[in-house]
Design an enzyme around this catalytic site. Sequence first.
Site, PDB file in Angstrom:
ATOM      1  N   HIS A  17       1.132  -1.290  -0.113  1.00  0.00           N
ATOM      2  CA  HIS A  17       0.004  -0.064  -0.349  1.00  0.00           C
ATOM      3  C   HIS A  17       0.546   1.143   0.323  1.00  0.00           C
ATOM      4  CE1 HIS A  17      -2.768   3.623   1.802  1.00  0.00           C
ATOM      5  NE2 HIS A  17      -3.811   2.807   1.300  1.00  0.00           N
ATOM      6  N   SER A  40      -9.084 -15.378  -1.316  1.00  0.00           N
ATOM      7  CA  SER A  40      -9.120 -13.068  -1.335  1.00  0.00           C
ATOM      8  C   SER A  40     -10.623 -13.323  -1.791  1.00  0.00           C
ATOM      9  CB  SER A  40      -8.031 -12.992  -2.778  1.00  0.00           C
ATOM     10  OG  SER A  40      -8.393 -11.398  -3.227  1.00  0.00           O
TER      11      SER A  40
END
Length: 383
Positions: A118, A318
Amino acid sequence: MSNKVAKELADFLVQIEQRSQFHAGYPYNLSCDYSLIAKFFNHLLNNAGDPYIEPDFGLHSRKFEQEVLAFFAELYKIPEDQFWGYVTAGGTEGNLYGIFLGREIYPNGILYSSQDSHYSIPKAAKLFRIQHNVVNSQINGEMNYEHFEQIISENRNYPAIINLNIGTTVKGAIDDLDKVLEILERNQIKDYYIHCDAALSGLILPFLDGAPQINFQKPIDSVAISAKFIGSPLPCGVVLTKKKWVEKVETEIEYIGSSDTTILGSRNGHTPLILWYAMQTRGFDGLAREANTCIDNAQYLFQKLKIREYPCMLNKFSNTVVLQKPSQKLIKKWQLATFENWVHIIVMQNIDRDKIDTFVNELLLEEGLVNNVENFQLQPVLH
């Protein structure tokens, strides 16, 4: 209230309600109702200072914050007498805090994170002036372990501050903690600090059978979790770490009658109340059902695209389905996040199978692949 003000608000509400119907590209659970605690928004709640120290200031929600933190400590398997944490303004603040602690413990440490980390991780390196070595990523978004070992072996005389992604922002990939630990041991690096950016997956992975076990029973030092999966009208999250590390950074502040142990000064006192309410009404079992439903629905979307040979990818464990970029019209309508030639859909609680069918139908019709979406038998996910 004037008619003008009322109309402005009414128009804005209609706009938000409409946009919420077609929101698929960002990790927000839009299926939430906090009307029962709305009355508290007419009151100030400020949790300035340490969440475990009663301040002189009385308008706070520390009791609820402590119960929220106890919930996460149980989820991440760290004993009550060993952990510390607080409710943050979101995943970025949790990441900043984890990297900050790593820098304080190892002032000459080098930060390692993958290309798919991120954007708050390089931001932390810049803010805290830490040398930052970026590790290559694999095609699925997971860390390239060979490259990690190469660059860490070249700097084995320096402590390592490592950011591990427990579900990357774009592809939902999970870095392998056990492989990283093997590399550290093989290169005889004993001074290290491991921060886990669990982000969205922080409230999904613990509830999935067979998923990687990322918790404090292994030698991690901090974990940042976003509350996006829970669903909150205000951005928030949680950071957990070891109590012994926080003792290295705390400062007594006479003005507030507490210790300064967090990144922010004033902290939102409403978000702990929101998280507490969500956990009280849904509990471990309710969140587990939601996590498994989102994973199942992501597999459903993936299979609907695969059966029509539409380019797509889904990492194991996921809820982020990556697919080839469609038209700008669909991107705008469904608010899809784009990166290079790709977009992703993050299958949250508000993305049910009817909505998935609608999206796939629109996508394939636009691409000229089919005239309608046929029923099919769900097959095992291909990764």
